[in-house]
Design a protein around this motif. Sequence first.
Motif, PDB file in Angstrom:
ATOM      1  N   THR A   1      80.694  14.344 122.097  1.00  0.00           N
ATOM      2  CA  THR A   1      81.958  14.478 122.818  1.00  0.00           C
ATOM      3  C   THR A   1      81.784  14.406 124.327  1.00  0.00           C
ATOM      4  OG1 THR A   1      81.780  16.888 122.805  1.00  0.00           O
ATOM      5  CG2 THR A   1      83.032  15.874 121.001  1.00  0.00           C
ATOM      6  N   GLY A   2      80.562  14.338 124.798  1.00  0.00           N
ATOM      7  CA  GLY A   2      80.317  14.311 126.247  1.00  0.00           C
ATOM      8  C   GLY A   2      80.727  13.000 126.881  1.00  0.00           C
ATOM      9  N   SER A   3      80.604  12.946 128.191  1.00  0.00           N
ATOM     10  CA  SER A   3      80.942  11.736 128.938  1.00  0.00           C
ATOM     11  C   SER A   3      79.972  10.608 128.595  1.00  0.00           C
ATOM     12  CB  SER A   3      80.896  12.023 130.444  1.00  0.00           C
ATOM     13  OG  SER A   3      81.909  12.937 130.787  1.00  0.00           O
ATOM     14  N   ILE A   4      80.445   9.390 128.800  1.00  0.00           N
ATOM     15  CA  ILE A   4      79.637   8.199 128.527  1.00  0.00           C
ATOM     16  C   ILE A   4      78.995   7.754 129.832  1.00  0.00           C
ATOM     17  CG2 ILE A   4      79.681   5.789 127.783  1.00  0.00           C
ATOM     18  CD1 ILE A   4      82.188   6.568 126.092  1.00  0.00           C
ATOM     19  N   ILE A   5      77.695   7.746 129.856  1.00  0.00           N
ATOM     20  CA  ILE A   5      76.970   7.298 131.044  1.00  0.00           C
ATOM     21  C   ILE A   5      76.721   5.800 130.963  1.00  0.00           C
ATOM     22  CG2 ILE A   5      74.800   7.479 132.334  1.00  0.00           C
ATOM     23  CD1 ILE A   5      74.787  10.442 131.657  1.00  0.00           C
ATOM     24  N   VAL A   6      76.306   5.331 129.802  1.00  0.00           N
ATOM     25  CA  VAL A   6      76.068   3.898 129.614  1.00  0.00           C
ATOM     26  C   VAL A   6      76.247   3.585 128.137  1.00  0.00           C
ATOM     27  CG1 VAL A   6      73.565   4.165 129.336  1.00  0.00           C
ATOM     28  CG2 VAL A   6      74.475   1.991 130.147  1.00  0.00           C
ATOM     29  N   GLN A   7      76.731   2.398 127.836  1.00  0.00           N
ATOM     30  CA  GLN A   7      76.864   1.996 126.442  1.00  0.00           C
ATOM     31  C   GLN A   7      76.746   0.481 126.335  1.00  0.00           C
ATOM     32  OE1 GLN A   7      81.082   3.510 126.192  1.00  0.00           O
ATOM     33  NE2 GLN A   7      81.284   1.759 124.833  1.00  0.00           N
ATOM     34  N   HIS A   8      76.481   0.039 125.127  1.00  0.00           N
ATOM     35  CA  HIS A   8      76.315  -1.390 124.859  1.00  0.00           C
ATOM     36  C   HIS A   8      76.758  -1.651 123.431  1.00  0.00           C
ATOM     37  CE1 HIS A   8      74.428  -5.354 124.924  1.00  0.00           C
ATOM     38  NE2 HIS A   8      73.861  -5.060 123.782  1.00  0.00           N
ATOM     39  N   ASP A   9      77.414  -2.757 123.214  1.00  0.00           N
ATOM     40  CA  ASP A   9      77.771  -3.121 121.847  1.00  0.00           C
ATOM     41  C   ASP A   9      77.283  -4.537 121.589  1.00  0.00           C
ATOM     42  OD1 ASP A   9      79.559  -4.672 123.264  1.00  0.00           O
ATOM     43  OD2 ASP A   9      81.338  -3.921 122.282  1.00  0.00           O
TER      44      ASP A   9
ATOM     45  N   MET B   1      75.819  15.123 127.179  1.00  0.00           N
ATOM     46  CA  MET B   1      76.008  16.131 126.159  1.00  0.00           C
ATOM     47  C   MET B   1      76.915  17.230 126.688  1.00  0.00           C
ATOM     48  SD  MET B   1      72.369  16.962 124.489  1.00  0.00           S
ATOM     49  CE  MET B   1      72.041  16.260 122.929  1.00  0.00           C
ATOM     50  N   ASP B   2      77.627  17.817 125.796  1.00  0.00           N
ATOM     51  CA  ASP B   2      78.377  19.018 126.114  1.00  0.00           C
ATOM     52  C   ASP B   2      78.284  19.955 124.915  1.00  0.00           C
ATOM     53  OD1 ASP B   2      80.220  18.023 124.285  1.00  0.00           O
ATOM     54  OD2 ASP B   2      81.760  17.598 125.765  1.00  0.00           O
ATOM     55  N   GLU B   3      79.193  20.912 124.798  1.00  0.00           N
ATOM     56  CA  GLU B   3      79.069  21.923 123.748  1.00  0.00           C
ATOM     57  C   GLU B   3      79.324  21.395 122.340  1.00  0.00           C
ATOM     58  OE1 GLU B   3      83.087  21.804 125.501  1.00  0.00           O
ATOM     59  OE2 GLU B   3      81.130  22.187 126.389  1.00  0.00           O
ATOM     60  N   ARG B   4      79.915  20.223 122.194  1.00  0.00           N
ATOM     61  CA  ARG B   4      80.155  19.644 120.870  1.00  0.00           C
ATOM     62  C   ARG B   4      79.332  18.377 120.693  1.00  0.00           C
ATOM     63  NH1 ARG B   4      85.951  18.695 121.540  1.00  0.00           N
ATOM     64  NH2 ARG B   4      85.718  17.315 119.753  1.00  0.00           N
ATOM     65  N   ILE B   5      79.138  17.954 119.458  1.00  0.00           N
ATOM     66  CA  ILE B   5      78.359  16.760 119.167  1.00  0.00           C
ATOM     67  C   ILE B   5      79.186  15.512 119.476  1.00  0.00           C
ATOM     68  CG2 ILE B   5      77.262  15.425 117.311  1.00  0.00           C
ATOM     69  CD1 ILE B   5      76.611  18.083 115.959  1.00  0.00           C
TER      70      ILE B   5
ATOM     71  N   PRO C   1      84.703  10.147 130.887  1.00  0.00           N
ATOM     72  CA  PRO C   1      85.056  10.875 129.663  1.00  0.00           C
ATOM     73  C   PRO C   1      85.369   9.905 128.522  1.00  0.00           C
ATOM     74  CG  PRO C   1      86.322  11.683 131.533  1.00  0.00           C
ATOM     75  CD  PRO C   1      85.612  10.440 131.986  1.00  0.00           C
ATOM     76  N   GLN C   2      85.034  10.323 127.313  1.00  0.00           N
ATOM     77  CA  GLN C   2      85.382   9.531 126.140  1.00  0.00           C
ATOM     78  C   GLN C   2      86.886   9.591 125.912  1.00  0.00           C
ATOM     79  OE1 GLN C   2      83.040   9.770 122.539  1.00  0.00           O
ATOM     80  NE2 GLN C   2      81.527  11.032 123.607  1.00  0.00           N
ATOM     81  N   ASP C   3      87.439   8.518 125.384  1.00  0.00           N
ATOM     82  CA  ASP C   3      88.844   8.480 125.016  1.00  0.00           C
ATOM     83  C   ASP C   3      88.968   9.082 123.618  1.00  0.00           C
ATOM     84  OD1 ASP C   3      91.439   7.909 124.237  1.00  0.00           O
ATOM     85  OD2 ASP C   3      91.403   5.842 124.977  1.00  0.00           O
ATOM     86  N   GLU C   4      89.463  10.305 123.524  1.00  0.00           N
ATOM     87  CA  GLU C   4      89.581  11.005 122.246  1.00  0.00           C
ATOM     88  C   GLU C   4      90.482  10.255 121.257  1.00  0.00           C
ATOM     89  OE1 GLU C   4      87.999  13.686 120.972  1.00  0.00           O
ATOM     90  OE2 GLU C   4      86.751  13.711 122.757  1.00  0.00           O
TER      91      GLU C   4
END
Length: 143
Positions: free
Chosen positions: A7-15, A1-5, A55-58
């Motif tokens: 938009t924070g870094s990705i720690i783990v994800q799954h699709d 999490m960061d100051e925006r919804i 970081p997320q790719d904006e």
Amino acid sequence: MDERIDTGSIIVQHDGIPLPEYVRFDELWHDVAPTIRALVAEAATLAADGYGGVPQDENKATYAGMFTAEDSTINWSWPSHDVHNLVRAFHFGTGIPGPFATIDGEHVRVLRTRLTPGSGTRVELPDGPLWIEEAEPVAQRFP
């Protein structure tokens, strides 16, 4: 999490969580809960070990706001996939009624569509046909 919804870094994800074509909000959690539990446990372990994520790719990020009355009318100039997904979104639950359309002069609420040949009314869209499998008449003109 960061100051925006979202938009924070990705720690783990799954699709790739298999979902039915038409899913309702109250059914979704049954399908995704096992994956969420596993991801939260993995993320907590990684974060506790000091991993800050990537970081997320904006350029790949998208935002979809809340549905409005303007979103409740099908635009027949859209590609078939977009119309199909709009119908699916309203099936899932948007908080407003819809989606509405005029088909052969009749005002209806479209409940179910498909992108492959099937029963129902075939509608030609700019990129190809869409089949309206289920619709209900509406008493008055929609928004």
